[in-house]
Write a protein that holds these residues in place. Structure first.
Motif, mmCIF file in Angstrom:
data_model
loop_
_atom_site.group_PDB
_atom_site.id
_atom_site.type_symbol
_atom_site.label_atom_id
_atom_site.label_comp_id
_atom_site.label_asym_id
_atom_site.label_seq_id
_atom_site.Cartn_x
_atom_site.Cartn_y
_atom_site.Cartn_z
ATOM 1 N N LYS A 260 10.792 -3.261 -9.672
ATOM 2 C CA LYS A 260 9.918 -3.222 -8.508
ATOM 3 C C LYS A 260 8.999 -2.016 -8.598
ATOM 4 O O LYS A 260 9.136 -1.166 -9.473
ATOM 5 N N GLN A 269 15.911 -2.220 -9.590
ATOM 6 C CA GLN A 269 16.840 -2.511 -8.511
ATOM 7 C C GLN A 269 18.140 -3.004 -9.129
ATOM 8 O O GLN A 269 18.174 -4.024 -9.804
ATOM 9 N N LYS A 275 18.756 2.351 -6.817
ATOM 10 C CA LYS A 275 17.385 2.305 -7.330
ATOM 11 C C LYS A 275 17.235 3.371 -8.406
ATOM 12 O O LYS A 275 17.450 4.551 -8.157
#
Length: 290
Positions: A260, A269, A275
């Motif tokens: 992302k 992710q 993250k």
């Protein structure tokens, strides 16, 4: 007692942040104690003076520890011995800097007219600086590898178990390093032996925090006294599926959900909610896990 293990990267105090916080606290305490050597300075000047002194000292100790971990003979020493050596070397390197700063600010209390050899002055200052500096360095690290790290994370986070000597307990059958296995969830590697049993061995990601490595598994995380680069080498030699996607981060292939972007920066992710930032320079490595 049931522990609630949080595998995300929220509510944690990293070692660099902890070190910076400790520098501010130590400098503040010394400033308020108002030692005789800086009584002529205003409180603002004392605060800046001691902040510089404490920062330089701890940064030198940190640098020495990172350097020592690159040598295999020293790396095999007990944790307390490694830290003691890095602390002493850092204090020794700091002494000339401290003497120079004192003379620059006119704080040198030397009033003896007789000439002194430079090495006698060095040894005298080292004998004054080393004991408190070494105690502070060992104390700050002890907060980490003895388990008090839980005070700086969310309640219920797992911490590495230690035995009475202060070293991490690796006696659990789940933490033994009997061979190298590349099957996800059952990896047997030296750095994995430092993890507390409740975390398991299903690796999700690794993150470098100076001379520590934060290890994320499917059920939680722990900060271990282990070089990040050495852990990555062990994973590569074992053929564990994953890749280093950033200078300070490694991810396991089977736990990556998707890539992302946030504020023009890319991140991965993970399936635990974690993250992990990715680096543009590691595009080739990134393709291995996507």
């Amino acid at each position: 007692m049931t522990f609630k293990l949080d595998p995300s990267n929220s509510e944690q105090l990293s070692w660099p942040k902890f070190l910076a916080f400790s520098i501010i606290c130590i400098a503040t305490v010394i400033t308020l104690l108002n030692p005789s050597s800086t009584q002529e300075l205003s409180i603002a000047q004392r605060a800046v003076f001691w902040l510089i002194q404490v920062s330089a000292l701890l940064m030198l100790m940190q640098t020495m520890q990172l350097g020592l971990q690159k040598f295999n003979p020293v790396f095999k020493w007990p944790l307390i011995a490694q830290l003691a050596l890095s602390g002493f070397l850092g204090a020794a390197l700091f002494v000339p800097i401290g003497i120079w700063i004192d003379r620059l600010l006119g704080l040198d209390e030397t009033t003896v007219n007789l000439p002194r050899s430079w090495y006698l002055e060095f040894l005298e200052e080292l004998a004054f600086v080393a004991p408190p500096a070494l105690s502070a360095w060992l104390g700050l690290n002890a907060i980490r590898f003895r388990g008090a790290i839980g005070l700086f994370q969310a309640h219920g986070k797992p911490v590495a178990k230690t035995n009475e000597s202060g070293t991490q307990d690796t006696s659990s059958p789940d933490n033994q390093t009997e061979g190298h296995e590349s099957k996800p969830g059952s990896v047997r590697l030296p750095f994995v032996a430092s993890l507390p049993p409740p975390l398991g061995t299903d690796l999700v990601a690794l993150s470098a925090e100076l001379h520590y490595t934060r290890v994320y598994t499917k059920v939680g995380q722990a900060l271990i006294f282990y070089p990040f680069g050495r852990a990555i080498e062990e994973l590569k030699e074992a053929g564990y599926p994953g890749a280093q996607v950033h200078r300070s981060h490694w991810v396991a292939q089977n736990h990556v959900l998707q890539k992302k972007r946030l504020n023009s920066r890319g991140f991965l992710q993970m399936d635990t909610g974690l993250k992990i930032p990715v680096s543009r320079r590691r595009k080739n490595d990134l393709t291995q896990v996507l």
